[in-house]
Enzyme design. Sequence first.
Site, PDB file in Angstrom:
ATOM      1  N   LYS A  63       0.853  -1.201   0.000  1.00 13.77           N
ATOM      2  CA  LYS A  63       0.000   0.000   0.000  1.00 13.77           C
ATOM      3  C   LYS A  63       0.882   1.241   0.000  1.00 13.77           C
ATOM      4  O   LYS A  63       1.962   1.255   0.602  1.00 13.77           O
ATOM      5  CB  LYS A  63      -0.868  -0.032   1.263  1.00 13.77           C
ATOM      6  CG  LYS A  63      -1.941   1.025   1.312  1.00 13.77           C
ATOM      7  CD  LYS A  63      -2.812   0.804   2.540  1.00 13.77           C
ATOM      8  CE  LYS A  63      -3.843   1.922   2.648  1.00 13.77           C
ATOM      9  NZ  LYS A  63      -4.648   1.816   3.854  1.00 13.77           N
ATOM     10  N   SER A  84      -9.505   1.926   3.258  1.00 17.50           N
ATOM     11  CA  SER A  84      -8.705   2.701   2.351  1.00 17.50           C
ATOM     12  C   SER A  84      -7.714   1.869   1.526  1.00 17.50           C
ATOM     13  O   SER A  84      -7.087   2.398   0.615  1.00 17.50           O
ATOM     14  CB  SER A  84      -7.944   3.773   3.113  1.00 17.50           C
ATOM     15  OG  SER A  84      -7.173   3.185   4.104  1.00 17.50           O
ATOM     16  N   SER A 144      -9.613  -0.479   7.444  1.00 17.83           N
ATOM     17  CA  SER A 144      -9.126  -0.267   6.085  1.00 17.83           C
ATOM     18  C   SER A 144      -8.538  -1.485   5.404  1.00 17.83           C
ATOM     19  O   SER A 144      -8.257  -1.431   4.217  1.00 17.83           O
ATOM     20  CB  SER A 144      -8.066   0.832   6.091  1.00 17.83           C
ATOM     21  OG  SER A 144      -8.670   2.028   6.519  1.00 17.83           O
TER      22      SER A 144
END
Lengths: 155, 534
Positions: B112, B187, B211
Site C-alpha cells: 500500500k 482505504s 481499512s
Amino acid sequence: MGSRAIMLLRANPQLFSFRSSGFPKAFQSKKRFYAAKYSLDPPDVPSLAEKARISLTPKQVEEFAPKIRQVVDWFGQLQAVDLQSIEPALRAGTKLQIKKLVKIAVASCWLRIKIGFGVQTTEGGCELIRFYLMPSLDIKGATHLLYMIKKTLSV
Amino acid sequence: MLSSAETPRLLRSPAALTFKCLHTSPILTPASTSPSPSQILTNRKALLSRQTSAVDLAKSLLHRLRRYEPQLSSFLYVSPDDIVLKQAEELDNRIKNNEEVGPLAGVFVGVKDNICTRDMPSTAGSRILENYRPPFDATAVRKLREMGAIVVGKTNMDEFGMGSTTEGSAYQVTANPWDLSRVPGGSSGGSAAAVSARQCMVALGSDTGGSVRQPASFCGVVGLKPTYGRVSRYGLVAYASSLDVIGCFGSSVADAGILLNAISGFDNFDATSSKQEVPDYASQFVPLDYMESKPLKGLRVGVIHETLGNGVDSEVVSSVRSAVSHLEELGCTVSEVSLPSFSLGLPAYYILASSESSSNLSRYDGVRYGNQVFGEELKSLYGDSRAEGLGSEVKMRILMGTYALSAGYYDAYYKRAQQVRTIIRNSFKDALDKNDILISPAAPSVAYKIGEKKNDPLAMYAGDIMTVNVNLAGLPALVLPCGFDGGSAGMPVGIQMIGAAFDEQHNLSRDVRSPCPWVLVENLSFVRERVTES
C-alpha cells in the site's frame, strides 16, 4: 443501492450509564473540568482553518461548514452518555508501568516515603549520618494500591 | 463510461464458476481440482522442485498485472519489469546453486502506498507527497525483502488512509474486480483489488478503522488485521497513531498467515511495538486430509448480536448466519454475545482518528515534508502548500480534529472518546473471556457503486461500524469471504472473526486448519475468485 447502515449511526444514549464503583477520585483531572459545563460553540471553520494552517477559499468554507457541523453534531451524542468514573484509555492494550503507578500513589498519599536516619561511627572516629528512604503504607493505602495494580494488570 | 445495463466484471459471477475452471496462467494451476490452500506454498514447492522458474512466474504475473490494470487502476506505481525480473533471476540462480532461499521466495507482494519503500515513490495517495521517495524501507517491507519477497508495486489508497472507498485517492479510483462499477472498499482498496484479481499474490495494507478488513470483504479476499503492536509501524505514514496497524491481504488464510509471520515482531524503531513473542503462524496450518470430522470441537464462538440487526443488509446477515451454522456443524459451540456499547464506537473512533490525524498531518507543511507552494510569508506558505496538496476529505478531518482538540473542547470530545474506548475495550475483554472468537459481518453491506457515498460523509462513516471497535480495542481480526449476496450483483460478503489480543494464531490456526478456505468453499457453494481467461 442505498445502505441501511446509516441507521446504525444513532446510538441510544439513555441506555448507557457506565459507572465504575469505588474508583479513586485522584484520577479525575480537575483541570479543564469547566468545559463540560459550558455549552460548546459550533465549529467556526475559518478560525479552525487558520489554526490548522490550511488556506480555504470562501467557496470551500461554504462547502465544508455544513458537513463539518453535521459530523460534529453527530459526535455530540457522546455527551449524553454517563461516563462518570471511567478512566480514559491511554491506548489499546497498554499496561501502565509500575513506576508510573508508584508516582501516582505517592502523589495521592497512599504510599508515603519516610526518611529515617541513623548515626554510624566509623573506624576513624567520624560520625556518619545515613539517610534511609522507607516506603510506608497504611491499610487504606495498601488497599488502594492493590486495587490499582489489579486494574492495571487486568487492562 | 460504463453503461448501467451491463456490469462489467473481470471475475465471472459465482454461478458460472466451478472447481474445474480453465486457467492458462501458471500461477493458478494446482494439480487437483480443489482450490489450493496456499498460493505461496504451492509456488514455493514448484520453484524448489524446479517445475517452474521465478522468471516465468514473474513474467506471467507482470503480464496479468498490466492486462487488468487499465480496468482496475489498482496500482499507483509498478516496479519496472527489468528490476522485478532481475530479482527473479537472482532467486533462480540461488535455487540452481542449491543455496538457502528465504521463506517468502517467489512471493510477489503489492504494498500500500502509505508504507515506505526506498526505491519507489510513496505518496500515501496524496498530491502533497507526489514524487516523494523515502530514504528508507519500512520495517515490514525490509523484513519481506530479507525473506525473499519481491515487491511489484505500490497500490492505490484513500488519501492518508482517510476514506472507505478508495475514491478519496488524489490520483485515481480503483474498481472492484467483481463489478467494475463498484468500489473495492477503502482505504486499502488497491491492495484488495490487486489480490482479488491476482495481480499480485499477497499485499500489505494498513488498518486504522477497518481499512484492510472492509476492502477484503468487498473484494472477496482474506484480510488480516493483527493486534496493535504486533507489527512495527516504522515506515507507515501515520494517520492515527494509537489505531494504525499494518495488515495483510491474501487469497487464502494460509497466505495471510505466512505474510503476517514474516512481518511481525518487535522493532526498536517503533516504541509501540510489542515484545511479546511471535508464534510461528505458518506451522499451525494443517491440511484438510488430516482433519477429523469435527475439527473445531471445543472452539467457543460468540456472534455479536448488535451486528446482525437493524441497519445491516439482509443478504449479509443471511450469509454470515449460514457461515456460523456451518461452523457449528464443524464442532464449534456458538452463542450470542451482546455488546451494548457497540454503536458508541463509531463516533468515538472518528473523534480520536480526526484528532490524532490533525496532529500527525501537521508535518505536511511544504517545509518538513510535502510539495511547497510559494508564499509571501511563512503562514501563507504553509496554508497554500497544504491547501493545494491535501484533498477535501483530509482537510475536513483535520479541521474536525482541530476543533475536537481545541482548548475547552478537549474534555467534551477527545477525553470522552477515550473513556468510551475504555468501555469498549473492557466489553470486548469480557466477551473474549467467555468465547474464543467473536463473529460479525465485516461490513453492513456489499460494495457500493462508485460515486454513491461521495457527498455524504456520515453515510460513508456508517459503513465502518463493524470494524472500528476492533481498532479501538487493539484486537486482531480476520475477514474471510463467506458467501455472495443473492442478487444479480453477486458481490462477495465477508465475515469477521475477532480474537483476543496477540491471539492471532487462534484465529488463523482454527480457521485454516479447518474450513475457512476449504470446507466453507465446498459446503457453502461459493468459490474463491478464479479469473477465467476467455
